[in-house]
Design an enzyme around this catalytic site. Structure first.
Site, PDB file in Angstrom:
ATOM      1  CD  GLU A  68      41.928  39.127  31.267  1.00 43.62           C
ATOM      2  OE1 GLU A  68      40.854  39.617  32.188  1.00 43.62           O
ATOM      3  OE2 GLU A  68      43.063  38.578  31.719  1.00 43.62           O
ATOM      4  CD  GLU A  93      37.104  46.430  29.146  1.00 42.82           C
ATOM      5  OE1 GLU A  93      36.050  46.928  28.759  1.00 42.82           O
ATOM      6  OE2 GLU A  93      37.475  45.381  29.775  1.00 42.82           O
ATOM      7  CG  ASP A 120      33.491  44.009  18.763  1.00 38.13           C
ATOM      8  OD1 ASP A 120      32.829  43.965  19.749  1.00 38.13           O
ATOM      9  OD2 ASP A 120      33.525  43.318  17.824  1.00 38.13           O
ATOM     10  CG  ASP A 143      26.194  41.397  31.004  1.00 38.87           C
ATOM     11  OD1 ASP A 143      25.496  40.894  31.773  1.00 38.87           O
ATOM     12  OD2 ASP A 143      25.848  42.550  30.918  1.00 38.87           O
ATOM     13  CE  LYS A 147      15.762  41.664  34.139  1.00 38.69           C
ATOM     14  NZ  LYS A 147      14.958  43.057  33.717  1.00 38.69           N
ATOM     15  CG  ASP A 179      30.214  36.808  40.082  1.00 39.67           C
ATOM     16  OD1 ASP A 179      29.581  36.839  38.978  1.00 39.67           O
ATOM     17  OD2 ASP A 179      30.540  37.992  40.536  1.00 39.67           O
ATOM     18  CB  THR A 216      39.169  39.843  39.769  1.00 41.67           C
ATOM     19  OG1 THR A 216      37.696  39.220  39.786  1.00 41.67           O
ATOM     20  CG2 THR A 216      39.874  39.044  38.623  1.00 41.67           C
ATOM     21  CD  GLU A 219      37.810  34.786  42.507  1.00 39.35           C
ATOM     22  OE1 GLU A 219      38.052  33.697  43.026  1.00 39.35           O
ATOM     23  OE2 GLU A 219      38.525  35.261  41.750  1.00 39.35           O
TER      24      GLU A 219
END
EC number: 2.1.1.33
Length: 238
Positions: A68, A93, A120, A143, A147, A179, A216, A219
């Site tokens: 993940e 993470e 990373d 993320d 924009k 989402d 999560t 969510e």
């Protein structure tokens, strides 16, 4: 001041590595998070090295491995590891409080099939994961960079799709969730055009949330705001 690698891509989806220096405002570790890192890292932590992991040595067994990217605070990742003890799980993470929270939850849950990187994700995926070694790659609620001028920073791009494909076994699955509807459309466009994949949706769009992905906090937040959530699952076929 921390040196942090951020993903950026050109208009063709070509990955451009850029190093940007900025203050990583991730908040202080709680006492519990700090204690979890100190006590659990020797067992569950993976120190980055640009050499492919020997998964059977890391986990002490041969089993399907799920990776993940960006597990946040780690609650859903720990739940998945607890629910599927027959599988191996690796989480990546960059935010230390999330790592601490994940390790704390994992210790409380008593899971032994989870390992964690604090590094990373692109470097880990490129250099520390052997080709054809993963049963599933998970990317949940990245993320969206909503924009338009920031779309090149989105992680799901053509070259990233190819990198993920190279790390999956034949029959392995790249599972994404977002989402942000426009980002789901972007993901779908990129992945439907990516060679070597088959969309697991019956109509080549999105799939219902599979049972293996817990709800999560992201969510739940989306539901509260009236947002939908879109899951995409693509199988490596070549």
């Amino acid at each position: 001041m921390s040196e942090v690698t951020t993903a950026e891509f050109n208009e063709e989806g070509k990955y451009l590595r850029k190093i940007r220096s900025f203050v990583l405002r991730e908040g202080r570790l709680t006492k519990g998070q700090a204690q979890a890192i100190e006590s659990q890292w020797p067992t569950m932590g993976l120190d980055y090295s640009p050499v492919p992991l020997n998964l059977s040595e890391v986990f002490g067994r041969e089993a399907d491995t799920v990776l993940e990217i960006g597990f946040g605070m780690g609650a859903s990742l720990v739940q998945m590891a607890k629910d599927a003890p027959e599988q191996n799980f690796i989480g990546i993470e960059v935010h230390k409080p999330g790592v601490g929270s994940c390790l704390s939850d994992a210790a409380i849950a008593g899971v032994t099939n989870l390992r964690v990187y604090h590094h990373d994700a692109m470097e880990v995926l490129e250099h520390a994961i052997a080709d054809g070694s993963l049963a599933r790659v998970q990317l949940f609620f990245p993320d969206p960079w909503h924009k338009k001028r920031h779309h090149k920073r989105r992680i799901v791009q053509a070259e990233f799709a190819e990198l993920v494909r190279s790390k999956l076994k034949i029959g392995g699955v790249f599972h994404m969730a977002t989402d942000w509807e426009e980002y789901s459309e972007h993901m779908l466009e990129v992945m439907n055009a990516a060679p070597g994949y088959k969309n697991q949706s019956v109509d080549d769009t999105v799939v219902p949330r599979p049972d293996h992905r817990p709800l999560t906090k992201f969510e739940a937040r989306g539901h509260r705001l009236g947002h939908g959530v879109w899951d995409l699952m693509f199988e490596r076929i070549v």
